[in-house]
Design an enzyme around this catalytic site. Structure first.
Site, short mmCIF file in Angstrom:
data_model
loop_
_atom_site.label_atom_id
_atom_site.label_comp_id
_atom_site.label_asym_id
_atom_site.label_seq_id
_atom_site.Cartn_x
_atom_site.Cartn_y
_atom_site.Cartn_z
N TYR A 1 21.50 -7.50 -0.73
CA TYR A 1 20.71 -6.43 -0.11
C TYR A 1 19.23 -6.50 -0.44
CZ TYR A 1 25.31 -4.62 0.87
OH TYR A 1 26.60 -4.50 1.32
N CYS B 1 0.83 -1.19 0.00
CA CYS B 1 0.00 0.00 0.00
C CYS B 1 0.88 1.26 0.00
CB CYS B 1 -0.93 -0.02 1.22
SG CYS B 1 -2.24 1.19 1.15
#
Length: 473
Positions: free
Chosen positions: A431, A401
Site C-alpha cells: 500500500y 507542501c
C-alpha cells in the site's frame, strides 16, 4: 479528559514519545519483526537486504526507492500456502490462498505469485491487465470491486477468471447480461457484510453495515442476493460466500464471529438444496510496523481459523466447504522497505524542555500516503552508517507542501543525523507504491527487487517526461 484552552498543541505532555516507543539502548539495532528475514548490518554499519547494501541501491537507482526482497516475499507466500493450509487439511478440506494484488502488483510480482502456486485477487481492469501480461492462469484469478464496469466484467469473463465476487443487485444483473451475451456461465461469489467491526482504522474496517461493500445479513439482503443468482443459473454459477472484515488485524476473534454468521447463511442455503462448494474468509492479517505490533505466525493463524471453521460447521450440521483467504499485506508488507536521502534537519522546542528533530527526506506522502490517510505508524533507521551519537526523538517528514506530509511520526534517530544520510523505512511493501501519487508533480519512485546479492528494476522510476506526456495542449 480536559483540553488546554489554547488548543491541543499546548496541552501538558504533548509532543513526547508514544507509550509503545521505548528509548533505545542501541539506536542502530534492527527489530527483526519489521524487516525481511535476512536484513542485517554489515561490518561498516550498512543495511543489507537480499544481499544488497542500501548504499549500492542508492548509487545505482537513486532515491527515493522502494526495495523488495524477492526471497522474503516468496518465503511468506510459501508460509501461507503450506503452514497456514496445514490445519485445514487436518479438518478435511483444502485451502486456496489468493494474493491480494491491491497491496502491490506488477508483472514480476504476479509471476512470483503464480510460480509459488498461489491464486490472485484483482479489483480493477488495470490489475487484471497486469495479470494477463504476466500470463497468470485465468482460472486462479478472482475479480473484486464494488462497482465493476461492464468493460471490466467483460474482460474478466473473456479471460475466463475463476470467480467474480458480486457486490450489488445491479452487478448481479450486469454480470448475468454480459455472460449471456458472451455465451458463458459466470462463476460468482456473494460478498456478505456480516456486521463485524474489526478493531482497526475506520477506513479499513469493511464488515460493519454502514459502508459500501457487500450485501448485509441484516434484513435478509445477502439471502436475497443468493436467490437472485440462483434464479439466473443459466448465466451465473454460484460458487459460494465471501466475507472480509477489515485490515491490519492481529487476532482471530473477529474472524470467529464473521465465520459463524457466514456459515449460518451457508447452512441455510444448503438446507434449501444448494450446497455451495466454497467459502472465502477474506484477509486483513496484520504485520508489524513498529514494536507495538505483534502479528501471529501463519501456522497459528491457520490453526485458529481452521478450528473456528470446523466447530462452526459442526454446529450448523454442514460439511466443511473449501476455504479461501486473501492475504496481501501479510505477504508483501514486511518484504519491502523504502530508501530516502535526508535533505534538511531542524530541531524544534516542544515545551517543558523537550525537543524534536524534523528530518526532511526526498519523498513523502506521494510515495507513502498511509501516515496521512490512516495515521499509520512506521519505524526507520540510518541506512549506510552506524552512529554512536545519543538518540533524539525525531519526526521524518516529506518534501510536499502539506504540514501533514509525514513519513514517520515518532522515532529515535541519532543526534548526528545530517543532510546526505540515507534513511530506510521498513514495512513499506504494501500500500505504498499502490497508493502513490504525483502530488506536486513529483515522479513516483522505482521498485527494486533484491535477491542473492543482485538488484534489478521491476518498476522503473517515473520521470518528468512521463508526467508531462499526459498533458494535452
Amino acid at each position: 479528559m480536559r483540553a488546554h484552552e489554547a488548543g491541543a498543541l499546548h496541552a501538558e505532555g504533548y509532543g513526547g514519545p508514544p507509550q509503545w516507543l521505548p528509548y533505545p539502548s542501541d539506536v542502530n539495532a534492527l527489530l527483526p519483526q519489521l524487516w525481511p528475514a535476512d536484513a542485517h548490518r554489515d561490518a561498516d554499519g550498512q543495511l543489507v537486504v537480499g544481499g544488497v547494501r542500501a548504499g549500492d541501491i542508492a548509487a545505482e537507482f537513486g532515491t527515493p526507492a522502494y526495495v523488495l526482497d524477492e526471497a522474503d516475499f516468496r518465503r511468506r507466500a510459501q508460509a501461507f500456502r503450506d503452514e497456514f493450509a496445514a490445519p485445514f487439511a487436518e479438518i478435511g478440506t483444502g485451502l486456496d490462498v489468493y494474493y491480494a494484488g491491491k497491496a502491490f502488483l506488477c508483472t514480476a510480482v504476479a509471476r512470483w505469485v503464480g510460480e509459488e502456486g498461489l491464486f490472485l485477487d484483482v479489483c480493477s481492469g488495470g490489475e487484471l491487465a497486469v495479470a494477463k501480461r504476466a500470463g497468470f492462469p485465468a482460472e486462479r484469478i478472482g475479480m473484486h470491486g464494488n462497482n465493476k464496469s461492464s468493460a471490466e466484467i467483460e474482460a474478466a469473463l473473456e479471460y475466463g477468471v475463476g470467480r467474480i465476487i458480486v457486490d450489488s443487485f445491479h452487478e448481479i444483473e450486469r454480470v448475468a447480461q454480459i455472460a449471456r451475451r458472451l455465451g458463458v456461465r459466470a462463476p460468482v461469489m456473494v460478498r456478505v457484510t456480516v456486521g463485524v467491526e474489526a478493531h482497526t482504522h475506520e477506513y479499513i474496517a469493511t464488515a460493519h453495515e454502514d459502508q459500501k461493500f457487500g450485501f448485509s445479513l441484516a434484513g435478509g439482503q445477502a439471502a436475497a442476493a443468493v436467490e437472485a443468482i440462483l434464479a439466473a443459473s443459466d448465466a451465473l454459477d454460484l460458487r459460494g460466500l465471501h466475507s472480509h472484515i477489515g485490515s491490519q488485524i492481529f487476532d482471530t476473534a473477529g474472524f470467529e464471529v464473521a465465520a459463524g454468521r457466514l456459515l449460518g447463511l451457508h447452512a441455510e442455503v444448503a438446507r434449501r438444496g444448494h450446497v455451495l462448494p466454497e467459502l472465502d474468509l477474506g484477509g486483513g492479517f496484520g504485520i508489524a510496523y513498529t514494536s507495538e505490533n505483534t502479528p501471529m505466525a501463519a501456522h497459528d493463524l491457520g490453526a485458529g481459523l481452521a478450528e473456528i471453521t470446523r466447530r462452526t460447521c459442526e454446529a450448523e450440521g454442514v460439511a466443511v466447504p473449501r476455504i479461501s483467504i486473501e492475504p496481501g499485506r501479510a505477504i508483501v508488507g514486511s518484504a519491502g522497505y523504502t530508501l530516502y536521502e535526508v535533505g534538511t534537519v531542524k530541531e524544534v522546542e516542544l515545551g517543558g524542555g523537550g525537543r524534536r528533530a524534523y528530518v526532511s527526506v526526498d519523498g513523502g506522502m506521494s510515495d507513502n500516503a498511509r501516515t496521512a490517510l490512516y495515521a499509520a505508524d512506521y519505524s526507520c533507521t540510518m541506512a549506510v552508517r552506524a552512529s554512536e551519537a545519543p538518540p533524539m526523538l525525531s519526526r521524518v517528514v516529506g518534501k510536499h507542501c502539506e504540514s501533514g506530509d509525514i513519513v514517520v511520526m515518532d522515532e529515535y534517530l541519532p543526534t548526528d543525523v545530517r543532510p546526505g544520510d540515507l534513511l530506510a523505512v521498513p514495512g513499506t511493501g504494501a500500500y505504498c507504491r499502490a497508493l502513490s501519487s504525483q502530488y506536486n508533480h513529483v515522479p513516483r519512485p522505482p521498485v527494486v527487487a533484491v535477491r542473492d546479492g543482485r538488484a534489478r528494476l521491476i518498476v522503473r522510476r517515473e520521470s518528468i517526461d512521463d508526467i508531462l506526456a499526459l498533458d494535452v495542449e
